[in-house]
Design a protein around this motif. Structure first.
Motif, short mmCIF file in Angstrom:
data_model
loop_
_atom_site.label_atom_id
_atom_site.label_comp_id
_atom_site.label_asym_id
_atom_site.label_seq_id
_atom_site.Cartn_x
_atom_site.Cartn_y
_atom_site.Cartn_z
N TRP A 15 -23.91 49.61 106.49
CA TRP A 15 -22.50 49.70 106.09
C TRP A 15 -21.62 48.68 106.81
N LEU A 16 -22.10 48.15 107.94
CA LEU A 16 -21.28 47.24 108.75
C LEU A 16 -21.85 45.83 108.70
N SER A 17 -21.04 44.90 108.24
CA SER A 17 -21.43 43.48 108.30
C SER A 17 -20.57 42.79 109.35
N ILE A 18 -21.22 41.93 110.13
CA ILE A 18 -20.52 41.14 111.16
C ILE A 18 -20.75 39.68 110.81
N VAL A 19 -19.67 39.02 110.45
CA VAL A 19 -19.76 37.66 109.91
C VAL A 19 -19.09 36.68 110.86
N GLY A 20 -19.85 35.71 111.29
CA GLY A 20 -19.27 34.64 112.11
C GLY A 20 -18.58 33.62 111.23
#
Length: 444
Positions: A15-20
């Motif tokens: 459910w959690l995306s971490i996008v640089g």
């Protein structure tokens, strides 16, 4: 084909995306990253990040609140919804990824890093990243760079703001590294990117972008404050009034304390703080609390810790054993912990007992009992004695508890006064009796 059991737990939903994201904004994101941002119900990030990805955001945009921990709580409260967190470059290199990983299992996340500022700086300069010392000074004390100032070293440092490079140049100049070359790399990866260079001695760059990385090619002058990579630093690197564990004894003491990654030391009767400081210098993950009864010496320990590159050393002014109950949890010196989280944790009670304790001054049966009680099972206790009274205490403890008891005698060649011809002789320092003991894993 085997069928999964209806009682088997379902795989966690990511459910959690971490996008640089870099300074090139949405244009620099991969199609997968762009889709994750667009599909998110909530997008968290700094105001700059949200602006860079603004054309892609379809859901609710939330800027990080202050304090930052409240934002982490908001992310966790949205668990199960489609949430995207935007971060600078690589989220797991001095970024928010390390903070969120303490609360969210990796199986619930999708992480798409972008090139970090360190990677971009190394690419621009042609420096092999593996050969560089990497340090974040963003929201942290500039003194953290000091252990990395080794002759010929290449250092990449993130700073906090537009004043950071000039402040770093001043620190280098004042410490004997004025000839070092500083390259300031600003707004890397975007349309405002710029590179400029100067030595620390001639540094006069103005209008520096707040988003900058400083590359340092270290050049040391004679007499520069070079922090050696081994225990037993010269005594004159410390400000002291004579109450200091001398460098030969300190090297033996650190060997007996045997620091291991992630451990915490209590230095009781710290004097100049030399043992606690060298403990922390052994690895960025190490922590220490220095206990000192005198206010002037406590203040001196704080100055020494900053001057030797470990400003995270926690100093407690008070007399042992009573002062031991005042020990806070010292902030970590390294890793991906944010400055805000470290500062908050430093005010909280210690989450675990010390892994090692050193007593170098003010020892008594009461102090020994308190130290042994506080020490975690399997932890190490090292006590140095120069008086017959303290030595008698250690002999008795050794007889009752075991451990090792050694006597250390140092002699130095010094001139003989009053001679018509310069002559030298051996002058003995006060011998030190050292008791080292490991607390049993389980009480008998």
């Amino acid at each position: 084909m085997a069928l999964s059991s209806p009682l088997a737990p379902a795989a966690p939903r990511r459910w959690l995306s971490i996008v640089g994201i870099g300074e090139d904004g949405a244009d620099g994101l991969s199609p997968v990253a762009r889709n994750l941002v667009s599909a998110a119900e909530i997008v968290f990030g700094g105001k700059r990040h949200l602006a860079l990805a603004g054309s892609l955001i379809r859901g609710e945009a939330r800027a990080w609140p202050s304090p930052f921990d409240e934002g982490v709580a908001q992310v966790l409260a949205a668990r199960g919804r489609a949430v995207c967190v935007l971060a600078s470059g690589d989220p797991f290199h001095y970024g928010v990824g390390g903070v969120l990983a303490r609360h969210v299992d990796a199986g619930e996340t999708i992480v798409l890093p972008a090139p970090s500022a360190f990677s971009l700086a190394a690419a621009r300069l042609g420096w092999p990243l593996a050969d560089c010392a990497l340090v974040s000074l963003h929201g942290r004390a500039l003194d953290l760079v000091r252990p990395h100032l080794q002759p010929g070293a290449r250092v990449l440092a993130l700073t906090s703001d537009s004043e950071g490079p000039a402040a770093l140049a001043r620190l280098l100049g004042e410490s004997g590294f004025a000839a070092s070359r500083l390259t300031v790399l600003e707004a890397l990866g975007g349309p405002r990117e710029r590179m400029r260079a100067a030595t620390a001695a001639t540094f006069a760059l103005d209008d520096v972008d707040a988003l900058n990385t400083v590359a340092i090619e270290v050049a040391a002058a004679t007499g520069a404050r070079i922090i050696a990579r081994t225990a037993g630093l010269p005594d004159d690197l410390f400000e002291h009034d004579g109450q200091i564990t001398k460098h030969e004894i300190r090297a033996v003491t650190l060997a007996a304390l045997a620091p291991r990654r992630g451990e915490t030391l209590w230095d009781i009767g710290a004097g100049a703080g030399s043992v606690a400081i060298e403990w922390m210098l052994a690895d960025v993950s190490l922590r220490a609390v220095a206990f000192e009864a005198r206010a002037d010496r406590a203040a001196r320990i704080v100055r020494n810790a900053a001057a030797l590159g470990v400003p995270g050393l926690v100093v407690v002014q008070g007399t042992a054993p009573e002062a031991l109950s005042l020990a806070p949890s010292p902030a970590s010196g390294g890793g991906d912990e944010t400055h805000e989280h470290a500062a908050k944790r430093a005010q909280e009670p210690m989450s675990h007992a010390p892994d090692a304790i050193f007593i170098g001054g003010g020892c008594s049966d009461a102090v020994l009992d308190a130290a042994i009680s506080a020490l975690r099972p399997g932890g190490r206790l090292v006590v140095n004695a120069v008086t017959l009274e303290t030595e008698a205490l250690l002999i008795a403890r050794h007889a009752g508890l075991g451990g090792t008891l050694v006597r250390i005698a140092i002699e130095r060649a010094e001139p003989i006064g009053g001679m018509t011809k310069t002559m030298t002789t051996w002058r003995p320092a006060l011998p030190v009796t050292q008791w080292a003991w490991t607390k049993p894993e389980a009480a008998p």
